[in-house]
Design a protein around this motif. Structure first.
Motif, PDB file in Angstrom:
ATOM      1  N   ASP A  21       0.808  -1.160   0.045  1.00 52.68           N
ATOM      2  CA  ASP A  21       0.087  -0.248   0.081  1.00 52.68           C
ATOM      3  C   ASP A  21       0.855   1.194  -0.030  1.00 52.68           C
ATOM      4  N   GLY A  22       0.207   2.209  -0.742  1.00 53.96           N
ATOM      5  CA  GLY A  22       1.038   3.499  -0.882  1.00 53.96           C
ATOM      6  C   GLY A  22       2.181   3.437  -1.717  1.00 53.96           C
ATOM      7  N   LEU A  23       2.036   2.515  -2.695  1.00 47.47           N
ATOM      8  CA  LEU A  23       3.267   2.290  -3.806  1.00 47.47           C
ATOM      9  C   LEU A  23       4.578   2.161  -3.291  1.00 47.47           C
ATOM     10  N   VAL A  24       4.654   1.474  -2.566  1.00 46.91           N
ATOM     11  CA  VAL A  24       5.963   0.829  -1.698  1.00 46.91           C
ATOM     12  C   VAL A  24       6.507  -0.217  -2.385  1.00 46.91           C
ATOM     13  N   PHE A  25       7.776  -0.135  -2.962  1.00 44.93           N
ATOM     14  CA  PHE A  25       8.154  -1.241  -3.711  1.00 44.93           C
ATOM     15  C   PHE A  25       9.129  -1.931  -2.972  1.00 44.93           C
ATOM     16  N   SER A  26       9.494  -3.252  -3.013  1.00 41.74           N
ATOM     17  CA  SER A  26      10.565  -3.921  -2.357  1.00 41.74           C
ATOM     18  C   SER A  26      10.764  -4.956  -3.039  1.00 41.74           C
ATOM     19  N   GLU A  27      11.861  -5.814  -2.830  1.00 38.83           N
ATOM     20  CA  GLU A  27      12.442  -6.809  -3.728  1.00 38.83           C
ATOM     21  C   GLU A  27      12.466  -6.706  -4.850  1.00 38.83           C
ATOM     22  N   ARG A  28      13.122  -5.589  -5.471  1.00 33.62           N
ATOM     23  CA  ARG A  28      13.242  -5.628  -7.045  1.00 33.62           C
ATOM     24  C   ARG A  28      14.302  -6.615  -7.370  1.00 33.62           C
ATOM     25  N   ARG A  29      13.958  -7.362  -8.326  1.00 30.72           N
ATOM     26  CA  ARG A  29      14.906  -8.208  -8.852  1.00 30.72           C
ATOM     27  C   ARG A  29      14.761  -8.164 -10.602  1.00 30.72           C
ATOM     28  N   ALA A  30      15.942  -8.429 -11.225  1.00 35.01           N
ATOM     29  CA  ALA A  30      15.867  -8.599 -12.764  1.00 35.01           C
ATOM     30  C   ALA A  30      16.783  -9.775 -13.210  1.00 35.01           C
ATOM     31  N   ALA A 297       1.381  -1.455 -10.773  1.00 27.49           N
ATOM     32  CA  ALA A 297       1.288  -1.439  -9.352  1.00 27.49           C
ATOM     33  C   ALA A 297      -0.219  -1.032  -8.988  1.00 27.49           C
ATOM     34  N   ILE A 298      -0.776  -0.363 -10.008  1.00 28.73           N
ATOM     35  CA  ILE A 298      -2.439   0.277  -9.700  1.00 28.73           C
ATOM     36  C   ILE A 298      -3.337  -0.072 -10.766  1.00 28.73           C
ATOM     37  N   ALA A 299      -2.790  -1.004 -11.644  1.00 34.79           N
ATOM     38  CA  ALA A 299      -3.738  -1.460 -12.859  1.00 34.79           C
ATOM     39  C   ALA A 299      -4.756  -2.157 -11.957  1.00 34.79           C
ATOM     40  N   PRO A 300      -6.240  -1.981 -12.556  1.00 35.13           N
ATOM     41  CA  PRO A 300      -7.266  -2.901 -12.009  1.00 35.13           C
ATOM     42  C   PRO A 300      -6.978  -4.517 -11.881  1.00 35.13           C
TER      43      PRO A 300
END
Length: 304
Positions: A21-30, A297-300
């Motif tokens: 919630d709140g557009l908090v991103f974590s654990e980004r991986r590529a 992150a916000i798409a329906p």
């Protein structure tokens, strides 16, 4: 705590993140896509590295290509991604989006510092009801956003494969540029430059744009590119009636689309009886990094 799993699937890499919630991103991986035989295998690797999928409430995936019947076939990786397969793996509903469609939803997260106005009046996203987002990068893509009551819905397209109408003074180049993407892309700028010069000097799109202030051939290329961009964006604005704004994204858009804004604007508005209406439409360039990530992150959410 619940979270959404998002994945941005490109021709080379697949990127994952958890969104709270709140557009908090974590654990980004590529990861290199070629490392895995399927998207599901890549998703399992990410889950293993980041503690599993417990708490995942939904999954949103953006990938290059058209979505049909809940699946997408990627061009540069031998993958087929199916919403049903992802839902079975995650135990949560999955939304599969075209990559430009994902970036379009990202426009809804913009603040004034996240874009720069190229021409026209300033956009008012708080009152907007119809927007057009166009990606100019490796290829060309476009998607529209429509507001119905308090819900936004997207409409993707394969606009890069539309037939291209060149300006009258460049009509002799028509056979070399049969589609929009042949001109409005990184390789498209190089092709335009080679066609105008009568030879290919091996310059990249970045080099051509950088040389436009001192090299007449590069300047002519950028001007023609800007005119084509404006004309195509004008056509798409009319098709979608996207009166509330056009937002450009992509590496080429950032590097070249704003180089000749007057030429772009003139071609954008040159639509006969609709010219006056198009004068009221803003054209802006997104500065925000990873708009597709924010859009996913916000798409329906699709439901089971």
């Amino acid at each position: 705590m619940t979270w959404r799993l998002i994945a941005d699937v490109g021709g080379t890499n697949v990127r994952f993140a958890r969104v709270f919630d709140g557009l908090v991103f974590s654990e980004r991986r590529a990861y290199p896509g070629a490392r895995f035989e399927s998207f599901i295998h890549a998703m399992r690797a990410y889950a293993t590295e980041t503690g599993g999928l417990e708490g995942c409430s939904s999954v949103a995936i953006g990938a290059a290509g058209p979505v049909a019947a809940g699946e997408i076939h990627l061009t540069n990786i031998a993958w087929t991604i199916r919403e049903a397969d992802v839902e079975a793996e995650a135990g949560a509903p999955c939304t599969l989006l075209n990559d430009v469609e994902a970036a379009a939803y990202g426009a809804l997260t913009l603040t004034e510092r996240d874009y720069t106005l190229l021409s026209g009046p300033a956009p008012d996203l708080s009152r907007a009801r119809r927007l057009l987002i166009a990606n100019i990068g490796t290829g060309f893509g476009a998607a529209a956003l429509f507001r119905m009551e308090n819900v936004w819905a997207s409409c993707p397209s394969e606009a890069g494969h539309m037939s291209l109408r060149l300006p009258d003074d460049a009509a002799e180049l028509r056979l070399a540029f049969p589609s929009v993407e042949h001109a409005l892309s990184g390789r498209g700028i190089a092709h335009l430059h080679a066609a105008l010069r009568g030879c290919d000097d091996g310059l990249s799109a970045r080099d051509i744009c950088a040389n436009s202030a001192r090299d007449p051939a590069a300047a002519a290329t950028v001007r023609l590119f800007s005119e084509i961009t404006g004309s195509v964006l004008g056509d798409l604005t009319l098709a979608y009636t996207a009166w509330d704004g056009v937002f450009l994204v992509g590496s080429v858009a950032k590097g070249c689309a704003a180089t000749d804004p007057r030429a772009m604007r003139a071609a954008f508005e040159n639509k006969g009886p609709m010219s006056e209406r198009l004068k009221t439409v803003p054209i802006a360039l997104m500065l925000k990094e990873d708009p597709a990530f924010f859009g996913l992150a916000i798409a329906p959410v699709h439901t089971f």
